[in-house]
Scaffold this active site. Structure first.
Site, short mmCIF file in Angstrom:
data_model
loop_
_atom_site.label_atom_id
_atom_site.label_comp_id
_atom_site.label_asym_id
_atom_site.label_seq_id
_atom_site.Cartn_x
_atom_site.Cartn_y
_atom_site.Cartn_z
N LYS A 15 34.09 55.01 47.77
CA LYS A 15 33.25 54.33 48.75
C LYS A 15 31.83 54.90 48.76
O LYS A 15 30.87 54.15 48.79
CB LYS A 15 33.86 54.41 50.15
CG LYS A 15 35.04 53.46 50.33
CD LYS A 15 35.44 53.29 51.78
CE LYS A 15 36.58 52.26 51.88
NZ LYS A 15 37.20 52.27 53.22
N LYS A 73 43.65 43.45 43.21
CA LYS A 73 44.50 43.32 44.40
C LYS A 73 43.90 42.31 45.36
O LYS A 73 42.69 42.28 45.54
CB LYS A 73 44.55 44.70 45.11
CG LYS A 73 45.95 45.25 45.27
CD LYS A 73 45.93 46.65 45.85
CE LYS A 73 45.81 46.63 47.36
NZ LYS A 73 46.08 47.96 47.96
N LYS A 132 41.17 41.93 51.93
CA LYS A 132 40.38 41.36 53.01
C LYS A 132 38.90 41.36 52.66
O LYS A 132 38.14 40.58 53.19
CB LYS A 132 40.57 42.21 54.30
CG LYS A 132 41.93 42.00 54.96
CD LYS A 132 42.03 42.79 56.26
CE LYS A 132 42.56 44.19 56.00
NZ LYS A 132 42.72 45.02 57.20
#
Ligand code: AMP
Ligand code: TRP
Length: 332
Positions: free
Chosen positions: A114, A197, A200
């Site tokens: 991140k 994957k 969201k």
């Protein structure tokens, strides 16, 4: 005999969960709540590590909780609550952070990914301490098992290390939790990019099936899912990732075995197969969506359920926190 304890949670990071959350987490949680004394949280403090609109975060927190309940997590059976409503999480996190090495925290791959993605300017310290808050979540409840996706395994291992370190220094305080890693057959991929994957936070909406979408929208997305040119409905993850992903979804939602689905569609085209799957999806999520929307229609009642569950969670959490505060030398 008391049942072993289970803890898991999800971030309220979107208006709707996607069917990967449902298949990979919620239906397993639902099934586990019988044999385990389960705690399921909506981790809104973790969600603060991302930029948020305050009103939107509040809504997403309610929506996530409503979807837990709609998927079959029963707030009378399991403790289903919002993390920030139990202050002990942030309190224990502080103590644990004083026992976590800087290098140890720096090795967390989710943080590395991140912070690399956002750049130094947009990386906050909360992202760095995120796994320590997660350790506090788990350890407060004397948890035996933590069902999570494999991306969270390293965080549960840190949790175990911290618990052992604390116990070693101050005497038996925390139960050592075991990660239970999601089965491969429960991993769902993006319909447009079956190597990624389903998530969201996917860049494109076309490959994500949302639990709260209108069923006709979900059906359309399935009809447009990427497949291949072979034309036979056959599980082969390597060469046919798109079709294999659809088979996994089909099997997970119906409880059927993949070979039996392959047999049913032998000699028929992808159109038929997708139509069959679209029907399965509509049938499964129609009632789940209706139940979630009904709960969201009465936010006062939903808030009441969450408050009473948070009170129950607090009782357990406060005991652990009190023990920790006393052991580390804080004036009681
Ligand atoms: P996230 O939305 O990434 O915070 O994930 C919350 C939970 O849902 C975790 O337990 C994940 O393992 C699970 N999950 C998320 N996306 C998927 C997916 N595509 N397939 C299976 N499980 C998923
Ligand atoms: N970090 C987890 C995720 O992104 C969510 C989470 C927070 C969690 N606290 C937890 C999961 C405690 C299991 C146990 O999926």
């Amino acid at each position: 005999m008391s049942r072993p304890r289970l803890y898991s949670g999800m971030q309220p990071s979107a208006d709707s969960l996607q069917i990967g959350n449902y298949i990979g987490a919620l239906i397993q949680w639902r099934d586990l709540q019988e044999a385990y004394e389960a705690f399921f949280s909506v981790v809104d403090l973790h969600a603060l590590t991302q930029p948020n609109d305050p009103e939107e975060l509040r809504q997403q927190t309610r929506r996530t909780a409503a979807q837990y309940i709609a998927a079959g997590i029963e707030p009378s059976k399991s403790t289903l609550y919002v993390q920030s409503q139990v202050p002990a999480h942030a309190q224990l996190q502080w103590v644990l952070s004083t026992m976590t090495g800087f290098g140890e925290a720096s090795r967390m791959t989710q943080f590395k990914d991140k912070s690399h993605r956002y750049g130094a300017d947009k990386t906050n310290v909360g992202l760095f301490t995120y796994p320590i808050l997660m350790a506090a979540d788990i350890l407060l409840y004397q948890t035996d098992i933590v069902p999570v996706g494999d991306d969270q395994k390293q965080h549960v291992e840190l949790t175990r290390d911290l618990a052992e370190r604390f116990n070693g220094r101050y005497g038996e305080t925390f139960r050592i939790p075991m990660p239970v890693i999601q089965r491969d057959t429960a991993r769902i991929y993006d319909l447009q990019n079956p190597l990624a994957k389903m998530s969201k936070s996917a860049e494109s909406d076309a490959g994500v099936v949302w639990m709260l979408d209108d069923p006709s929208v979900s059906a359309k997305k399935i009809m447009r899912a990427v497949t291949d040119s072979e034309g036979s409905v056959r599980f082969d993850k390597e060469n046919k990732p798109g079709v294999s992903n659809l088979l996994v979804i089909y099997a997970a939602l119906t409880g059927r075995q993949i070979p039996s689905i392959e047999d049913e569609y032998a000699g028929r085209g992808y159109g038929d197969f997708k139509k069959g799957l679209a029907e399965v999806v509509v049938e499964e999520f129609g009632p789940v969506r209706a139940r979630a929307l009904e709960l969201l229609d009465d936010p006062a009642e939903l808030d009441r359920i969450l408050a009473s569950n948070a009170a129950r969670a607090s009782e357990v959490a406060e005991k652990t926190l009190d023990d920790v505060y006393a052991k580390v030398g804080l004036l009681r």
